[in-house]
Each structure stands twice: as structure tokens, then as C-alpha cells.
Scaffold this motif. Sequence first.
Motif, PDB file in Angstrom:
ATOM      1  N   LYS A   1       0.851  -1.189   0.000  1.00  0.00           N
ATOM      2  CA  LYS A   1       0.000   0.000   0.000  1.00  0.00           C
ATOM      3  C   LYS A   1       0.888   1.240   0.000  1.00  0.00           C
ATOM      4  O   LYS A   1       1.926   1.259   0.669  1.00  0.00           O
ATOM      5  CB  LYS A   1      -0.912  -0.011   1.233  1.00  0.00           C
ATOM      6  N   GLY A   2       0.494   2.247  -0.731  1.00  0.00           N
ATOM      7  CA  GLY A   2       1.278   3.485  -0.808  1.00  0.00           C
ATOM      8  C   GLY A   2       1.017   4.405   0.364  1.00  0.00           C
ATOM      9  O   GLY A   2      -0.047   4.355   0.990  1.00  0.00           O
TER      10      GLY A   2
ATOM     11  N   VAL B   1       2.132   4.767   3.469  1.00  0.00           N
ATOM     12  CA  VAL B   1       1.947   4.330   4.858  1.00  0.00           C
ATOM     13  C   VAL B   1       3.094   4.732   5.781  1.00  0.00           C
ATOM     14  O   VAL B   1       3.033   4.540   6.989  1.00  0.00           O
ATOM     15  CB  VAL B   1       1.736   2.799   4.962  1.00  0.00           C
ATOM     16  N   GLY B   2       4.186   5.257   5.182  1.00  0.00           N
ATOM     17  CA  GLY B   2       5.319   5.714   6.004  1.00  0.00           C
ATOM     18  C   GLY B   2       6.611   4.923   5.800  1.00  0.00           C
ATOM     19  O   GLY B   2       7.542   5.053   6.598  1.00  0.00           O
ATOM     20  N   LYS B   3       6.700   4.143   4.733  1.00  0.00           N
ATOM     21  CA  LYS B   3       7.915   3.344   4.494  1.00  0.00           C
ATOM     22  C   LYS B   3       9.155   4.229   4.403  1.00  0.00           C
ATOM     23  O   LYS B   3      10.166   3.990   5.065  1.00  0.00           O
ATOM     24  CB  LYS B   3       7.781   2.532   3.184  1.00  0.00           C
TER      25      LYS B   3
ATOM     26  N   THR C   1       9.520   7.484   5.224  1.00  0.00           N
ATOM     27  CA  THR C   1       9.699   8.295   6.444  1.00  0.00           C
ATOM     28  C   THR C   1      10.396   7.480   7.530  1.00  0.00           C
ATOM     29  O   THR C   1      11.357   7.935   8.158  1.00  0.00           O
ATOM     30  CB  THR C   1       8.308   8.758   6.959  1.00  0.00           C
TER      31      THR C   1
ATOM     32  N   GLN D   1      10.261   5.315  -7.569  1.00  0.00           N
ATOM     33  CA  GLN D   1       9.879   6.720  -7.324  1.00  0.00           C
ATOM     34  C   GLN D   1      11.048   7.510  -6.742  1.00  0.00           C
ATOM     35  O   GLN D   1      11.023   8.732  -6.711  1.00  0.00           O
ATOM     36  CB  GLN D   1       8.754   6.809  -6.287  1.00  0.00           C
TER      37      GLN D   1
ATOM     38  N   ARG E   1       2.865  12.954  13.765  1.00  0.00           N
ATOM     39  CA  ARG E   1       3.687  14.083  14.233  1.00  0.00           C
ATOM     40  C   ARG E   1       4.096  14.958  13.061  1.00  0.00           C
ATOM     41  O   ARG E   1       4.604  14.455  12.057  1.00  0.00           O
ATOM     42  CB  ARG E   1       4.986  13.595  14.892  1.00  0.00           C
TER      43      ARG E   1
ATOM     44  N   ALA F   1       6.475  15.118   8.760  1.00  0.00           N
ATOM     45  CA  ALA F   1       6.124  15.764   7.491  1.00  0.00           C
ATOM     46  C   ALA F   1       7.228  16.754   7.111  1.00  0.00           C
ATOM     47  O   ALA F   1       7.658  16.829   5.960  1.00  0.00           O
ATOM     48  CB  ALA F   1       4.774  16.451   7.625  1.00  0.00           C
TER      49      ALA F   1
ATOM     50  N   SER G   1      10.545  15.415   5.529  1.00  0.00           N
ATOM     51  CA  SER G   1      10.568  14.885   4.161  1.00  0.00           C
ATOM     52  C   SER G   1      11.337  15.808   3.216  1.00  0.00           C
ATOM     53  O   SER G   1      11.686  15.414   2.108  1.00  0.00           O
ATOM     54  CB  SER G   1       9.140  14.661   3.653  1.00  0.00           C
TER      55      SER G   1
HETATM   56  N1  LIG Z   1       4.118   9.449  11.674  1.00  0.00           N
HETATM   57  C1  LIG Z   1       3.838  10.384  10.762  1.00  0.00           C
HETATM   58  N2  LIG Z   1       3.353  11.597  11.143  1.00  0.00           N
HETATM   59  C2  LIG Z   1       3.058  12.535  10.226  1.00  0.00           C
HETATM   60  N3  LIG Z   1       3.217  12.391   8.893  1.00  0.00           N
HETATM   61  C3  LIG Z   1       3.686  11.207   8.462  1.00  0.00           C
HETATM   62  C4  LIG Z   1       4.044  10.149   9.366  1.00  0.00           C
HETATM   63  N4  LIG Z   1       4.484   9.101   8.624  1.00  0.00           N
HETATM   64  C5  LIG Z   1       4.429   9.486   7.344  1.00  0.00           C
HETATM   65  N5  LIG Z   1       3.953  10.742   7.227  1.00  0.00           N
HETATM   66  C6  LIG Z   1       3.714  11.502   5.988  1.00  0.00           C
HETATM   67  O1  LIG Z   1       2.909  10.682   5.140  1.00  0.00           O
HETATM   68  C7  LIG Z   1       3.276  10.842   3.792  1.00  0.00           C
HETATM   69  C8  LIG Z   1       3.616   9.467   3.216  1.00  0.00           C
HETATM   70  O2  LIG Z   1       4.759   8.956   3.890  1.00  0.00           O
HETATM   71  P1  LIG Z   1       5.883   8.145   3.136  1.00  0.00           P
HETATM   72  O3  LIG Z   1       6.271   8.817   1.856  1.00  0.00           O
HETATM   73  O4  LIG Z   1       6.929   7.843   4.112  1.00  0.00           O
HETATM   74  O5  LIG Z   1       5.074   6.821   2.784  1.00  0.00           O
HETATM   75  P2  LIG Z   1       5.531   5.622   1.822  1.00  0.00           P
HETATM   76  O6  LIG Z   1       4.919   4.391   2.373  1.00  0.00           O
HETATM   77  O7  LIG Z   1       6.998   5.643   1.657  1.00  0.00           O
HETATM   78  O8  LIG Z   1       4.833   6.038   0.462  1.00  0.00           O
HETATM   79  P3  LIG Z   1       5.062   5.328  -0.968  1.00  0.00           P
HETATM   80  O9  LIG Z   1       4.272   4.063  -0.880  1.00  0.00           O
HETATM   81  O10 LIG Z   1       4.509   6.281  -1.969  1.00  0.00           O
HETATM   82  O11 LIG Z   1       6.529   5.069  -1.113  1.00  0.00           O
HETATM   83  C9  LIG Z   1       4.456  11.812   3.777  1.00  0.00           C
HETATM   84  O12 LIG Z   1       3.975  13.084   3.481  1.00  0.00           O
HETATM   85  C10 LIG Z   1       4.983  11.762   5.211  1.00  0.00           C
HETATM   86  O13 LIG Z   1       5.581  12.987   5.602  1.00  0.00           O
END
Ligand SMILES: Nc1ncnc2c1ncn2[C@@H]1O[C@H](COP(=O)(O)OP(=O)(O)OP(=O)(O)O)[C@@H](O)[C@H]1O
Length: 212
Positions: free
Chosen positions: A9-10, A12-14, A16, A40, A171, A175, A178
Motif C-alpha cells: 500500500k502506498g 503508509v510511512g515506508k 519516512t 519513485q 507528528r 512531514a 521529508s
Molecule cells: N508518523 C507520521 N506523522 C506525520 N506524517 C507522516 C508520518 N508518517 C508518514 N507521514 C507523511 O505521510 C506521507 C507518506 O509517507 P511516506 O512517503 O513515508 O510513505 P511511503 O509508504 O513511503 O509512500 P510510498 O508508498 O509512496 O513510497 C508523507 O507526506 C509523510 O511525511
Amino acid sequence: MILTLANQKGGVGKTTLSINLAHAIALSEKRVLLVDADPQASASTWAAARETPSPFPVIGMARNTLHRDLLPLLENYDHCIIDSPPRVSALSKSAILASDLVLIPVQPSSYDVWAAAETVQLIEEAQQFKPEIKALFCINRKVVNTAIGQEIEAALADYPFQIIKSTVGQRIAFAESSAGYSVFELAPASTAAKEIKALSQEILKLLGVEAW
Ligand SMILES: Nc1ncnc2c1ncn2[C@@H]1O[C@H](COP(=O)(O)OP(=O)(O)OP(=O)(O)O)[C@@H](O)[C@H]1O
Ligand SMILES: [Mg+2]
């Protein structure tokens, strides 16, 4: 140790969690490599946005042979974190195969619980080749005092993997991080930094690797 952040799933915070965990571990004087396995290139873009050198190297390796190609690179590092992509299952599977531990970030929403099924299946497939791969869910963007938090924990219990104790809250510092810096640089005294430090310590302890 090799840790992969994976979830098909996209958003979700991977990325971050990958970046901030890499910095947490680098702060303990360990040599950490962050592998960007996402076409990406979010982690690589993060590193490129910095005006100062990154506290750990970030290399792009979005290829299906990652589990083989990575090993020779790891000689110079104590730990490696792999940020894997959403949707592209062949790439994620290769990243999972390379791992000692897979952390599956999930946000407290029913959608995330349902969507985790695909990632769980990928990990189970990889475990057929490499049974020692460990996998745990990690609750990200938790909002305190909400019933949904507990409901999610109960719903995830239907999957064969447990939930890591340390959680990461919703938190603002994440954000902000990033744009090229980690929470340890932008807000070292923040709850966000404390949560990532605790999560990194729990991961290292769980794998029997020296904590800090
Ligand atoms: N704990 C958190 N608190 C606040 N914002 C968050 C948190 N974790 C992630 N985010 C925000 O959520 C968004 C998505 O996070 P992130 O890019 O890390 O996800 P991802 O799983 O890597 O996405 P993708 O699947 O597209 O690679 C970003 O804008 C990030 O700043
Ligand atoms: Mg990402």
C-alpha cells in the motif's frame, strides 16, 4: 542487520521510517546504508534535497536482483535499511528476500489492515525460500486516545505476524523531515525523535544486535 520497510500500500510511512531509522542507527556510531529500492526514488530525492552531506549514504537499487546484488556492498556497513516501493511486487519481494527483518508500517485504518494481506502473502512466499526472515507490523501515525488504535491491533491479530511494541504517532516533525533532514536534525528533543529512537532500539534488541 538488514531491515526492509515494506507495504504494497502506498503512503503508509515506508520512506519516512526508513530515513529516520537510518539516522537513529547512524547516531550510534554504526555505519548504515540506506538502499532506495523504489523507482519513485523518494529516499534518493530526500538525500539530494540536503545542503549538508547525509549522515548515511543512500544508494538507488530498484531492481529485482537486489537480494543478490546487495550482499557485496554490505561489507563496509554494520546495518542496512531498505526502503521498498508500493505496488511493484517483484521489487518488494527481492527486498524482502534480502532481509533479516521486515517491518510493515500500517496506519490505524481498516483500509490498511485489509491492504496488508498482499504484503503478508509476499513475505510468506519469501519465507519459503528463507525461513529465518522475521516480520512485524509497525503502527505508524497513531493518534492517542482513539478507539481505532486498539481496534487495529485486534484486527491485525488475524495475520500471522505480531506488532512491534514501539509505535510512531502522527507528528508534524515527520512531514517536515521529508524535505531533506531527519527528525534528529529538525527536532532532536521531539516526541517524534524519541519514538524513532525507541523503535530503533527495540529492533536492534529483537535481532540481538547491540543497542545504544
Ligand atoms: N508518523 C507520521 N506523522 C506525520 N506524517 C507522516 C508520518 N508518517 C508518514 N507521514 C507523511 O505521510 C506521507 C507518506 O509517507 P511516506 O512517503 O513515508 O510513505 P511511503 O509508504 O513511503 O509512500 P510510498 O508508498 O509512496 O513510497 C508523507 O507526506 C509523510 O511525511
Ligand atoms: Mg516511499
